[in-house]
Design a protein around this motif. Structure first.
Motif, short mmCIF file in Angstrom:
data_model
loop_
_atom_site.label_atom_id
_atom_site.label_comp_id
_atom_site.label_asym_id
_atom_site.label_seq_id
_atom_site.Cartn_x
_atom_site.Cartn_y
_atom_site.Cartn_z
N LEU A 195 0.84 -1.20 0.00
CA LEU A 195 0.00 0.00 0.00
C LEU A 195 0.88 1.25 0.00
O LEU A 195 0.60 2.22 -0.72
CB LEU A 195 -0.91 -0.01 1.22
N HIS A 196 1.92 1.23 0.80
CA HIS A 196 2.87 2.35 0.84
C HIS A 196 3.44 2.60 -0.55
O HIS A 196 3.51 3.75 -1.02
CB HIS A 196 3.98 2.00 1.84
N ALA A 197 3.84 1.52 -1.24
CA ALA A 197 4.38 1.67 -2.59
C ALA A 197 3.33 2.22 -3.54
O ALA A 197 3.63 3.06 -4.41
CB ALA A 197 4.89 0.31 -3.08
N ARG A 198 2.11 1.76 -3.39
CA ARG A 198 1.03 2.24 -4.26
C ARG A 198 0.85 3.75 -4.10
O ARG A 198 0.66 4.48 -5.10
CB ARG A 198 -0.26 1.51 -3.86
N ILE A 199 0.91 4.21 -2.87
CA ILE A 199 0.77 5.65 -2.61
C ILE A 199 1.98 6.41 -3.15
O ILE A 199 1.84 7.52 -3.69
CB ILE A 199 0.57 5.89 -1.10
N LEU A 200 3.16 5.84 -3.03
CA LEU A 200 4.35 6.47 -3.62
C LEU A 200 4.20 6.61 -5.13
O LEU A 200 4.57 7.65 -5.71
CB LEU A 200 5.60 5.65 -3.28
N PHE A 201 3.68 5.60 -5.78
CA PHE A 201 3.42 5.71 -7.23
C PHE A 201 2.49 6.89 -7.50
O PHE A 201 2.73 7.69 -8.42
CB PHE A 201 2.76 4.43 -7.75
N ASP B 265 10.40 5.50 -8.46
CA ASP B 265 11.61 4.73 -8.17
C ASP B 265 11.54 4.14 -6.75
O ASP B 265 11.90 2.98 -6.53
CB ASP B 265 12.85 5.61 -8.31
N GLU B 266 11.09 4.95 -5.79
CA GLU B 266 10.97 4.45 -4.42
C GLU B 266 9.91 3.35 -4.33
O GLU B 266 10.10 2.34 -3.63
CB GLU B 266 10.59 5.59 -3.47
N ALA B 267 8.81 3.55 -5.05
CA ALA B 267 7.74 2.56 -5.04
C ALA B 267 8.24 1.23 -5.59
O ALA B 267 7.98 0.16 -5.01
CB ALA B 267 6.56 3.06 -5.85
N LEU B 268 8.95 1.29 -6.71
CA LEU B 268 9.42 0.06 -7.34
C LEU B 268 10.45 -0.65 -6.46
O LEU B 268 10.47 -1.88 -6.37
CB LEU B 268 10.03 0.38 -8.70
N SER C 11 11.57 -5.38 -3.10
CA SER C 11 11.98 -6.03 -1.84
C SER C 11 10.92 -7.00 -1.34
O SER C 11 11.23 -7.93 -0.58
CB SER C 11 12.27 -4.97 -0.77
N LEU C 12 9.66 -6.80 -1.78
CA LEU C 12 8.58 -7.69 -1.38
C LEU C 12 8.42 -8.88 -2.32
O LEU C 12 7.70 -9.84 -2.00
CB LEU C 12 7.25 -6.92 -1.34
N ARG C 13 9.06 -8.84 -3.45
CA ARG C 13 8.86 -9.88 -4.46
C ARG C 13 9.04 -11.30 -3.93
O ARG C 13 8.28 -12.20 -4.31
CB ARG C 13 9.80 -9.63 -5.64
N PRO C 14 10.01 -11.59 -3.04
CA PRO C 14 10.16 -12.96 -2.53
C PRO C 14 8.92 -13.50 -1.83
O PRO C 14 8.76 -14.73 -1.73
CB PRO C 14 11.34 -12.85 -1.55
N LEU C 15 8.02 -12.62 -1.37
CA LEU C 15 6.80 -13.09 -0.71
C LEU C 15 5.90 -13.87 -1.67
O LEU C 15 5.06 -14.64 -1.23
CB LEU C 15 6.03 -11.91 -0.12
N LEU C 16 6.07 -13.66 -2.97
CA LEU C 16 5.27 -14.40 -3.94
C LEU C 16 5.49 -15.90 -3.81
O LEU C 16 4.62 -16.70 -4.18
CB LEU C 16 5.61 -13.95 -5.36
N ASP C 17 6.64 -16.29 -3.28
CA ASP C 17 6.96 -17.72 -3.16
C ASP C 17 6.47 -18.33 -1.86
O ASP C 17 6.65 -19.53 -1.64
CB ASP C 17 8.47 -17.93 -3.28
N SER C 18 5.85 -17.51 -0.98
CA SER C 18 5.46 -18.06 0.31
C SER C 18 4.11 -17.59 0.83
O SER C 18 3.50 -18.28 1.66
CB SER C 18 6.53 -17.73 1.36
#
Length: 348
Positions: free
Chosen positions: A92-98, A104-107, A112-119
């Motif tokens: 949500l924080h990233a969405r608001i940054l976008f 750049d900060e949002a991405l 950094s959250l991408r590994p959560l897709l695996d768990s």
């Protein structure tokens, strides 16, 4: 919009359902933030939840400066960044940054959250939604595709670490709905949605997603036909009373109250996994079952009597809300938090 001096986990759940429809949603967002600051949460661990809700409300009302302040505080409130709720708060924080031009900060946050897709099953939805807001749906498709391939490979090779050098092209049968429930199913669903948005042609994994959704529909239809009797729930005192009156019902309702509520919990989980959303335990009583049997001339220990009584309860709307939030009081009435009571009973 009066709120309580002390906000419980249940209050936060109620506000999540009702805040946007209130006369002053931004006032609720501000009061949530104040409750955290003033220590007015019954459970201090709910600070992240309260601030995340405040950020969501402000974002919905296009008050992006306020939304970013709340989201900053929400992210900081989660000491354990691996919690599922923490991942949502950061997305949500990233969405608001976008939305505020800080792509750049949002991405970087989302990467950094991408590994959560695996768990974490929920990660597929909140990460792809945030990337959609930033105009990076193509990147969501790439991440989801790689996560799906990893999940399928791990299914084919359970000891993935020990066999990391195994041939990735090893043939394996496609999973069915039961095998794919959870992480893989959510990844396939979100990837399928993203690829439709990008107008990409169907591939093998899109076909798998379609097949699993069809299986889900068929299971939901079967569940709908099975009736509400399996959701019949008796509070502890009523369960003991019924057992003393009709001991022969133990085999069907559970040998003890722990077994009884575990049975109901597992049925509710099964129904949810098969697509039946919004169903809860049907709170019954010994006298209620006896009264139904007397009115209909049925044997109160028979399956038709239990099924008819449960259907009557369902028709009257005598359902308990389910599921509660993890930190809320458990639905069974034990007084313990859901995460420490019936939630662990979800699997037999």
């Amino acid at each position: 919009m009066p709120t309580k001096d002390i906000l419980t986990s249940a209050d936060l759940s109620d506000l999540r359902r009702s805040a946007l429809g209130s006369a002053d949603p931004l006032g609720i967002a501000a009061e949530l933030a104040e409750a955290v600051e003033q220590g007015r949460l019954a459970d201090p661990a709910d600070a992240g939840r309260a601030l995340t809700l405040a950020a969501e409300i402000a974002e919905t009302r296009a008050k992006l400066d306020a939304a970013r302040r709340y989201a900053d505080r929400a992210v900081a409130a989660y000491r354990d960044s691996t919690e599922p709720d923490a991942g949502f708060a950061r997305a949500l924080h990233a969405r608001i940054l976008f939305r505020t031009g800080r792509a750049d900060e949002a991405l970087a946050e989302l990467t950094s959250l991408r590994p959560l897709l695996d768990s974490q099953p929920d990660a597929a939805a909140y990460l792809s939604a945030a990337l959609d807001v930033g105009g990076r749906t193509d990147l969501a498709e790439q991440w989801l595709t790689e996560a799906v391939e990893t999940a399928l490979r791990n299914r084919a090779t359970p000891n993935a670490t020990a066999t990391a050098e195994a041939d990735d092209t090893t043939a394996t049968a496609e999973p069915g709905m039961r095998e794919a429930s959870g992480l893989l199913f959510f990844l396939l669903q979100q990837r399928h949605r993203v690829r439709r948005e990008l107008d990409l042609p169907h591939d093998q994994n899109d076909n798998l997603a379609d097949r699993l959704e069809n299986e889900l529909f068929r299971e939901a239809t079967t569940a709908a036909e099975s009736g509400p009797e399996a959701r019949l729930f008796l509070p502890e005192g009523e369960f003991d009373l019924l057992r003393s009156r009709w001991p022969e019902l133990a085999e069907r309702l559970g040998q003890d109250w722990a077994g009884h509520r575990a049975r109901v919990q597992r049925e509710l989980v099964r129904l949810t996994e098969s697509g039946r959303i919004g169903l809860g335990p049907l709170r019954g009583s010994t006298e209620g079952l006896a009264g139904y049997a007397e009115r209909t001339g049925a044997d109160p220990t028979s399956e038709p009597a239990r099924a008819g009584y449960a259907a009557e309860l369902a028709g009257r709307g005598d359902e308990l809300p389910w599921p509660p939030e993890r930190n809320e009081a458990c639905w069974c009435g034990s007084g313990s938090k859901y995460k420490k009571c019936c939630l662990p009973r979800s699997r037999g």
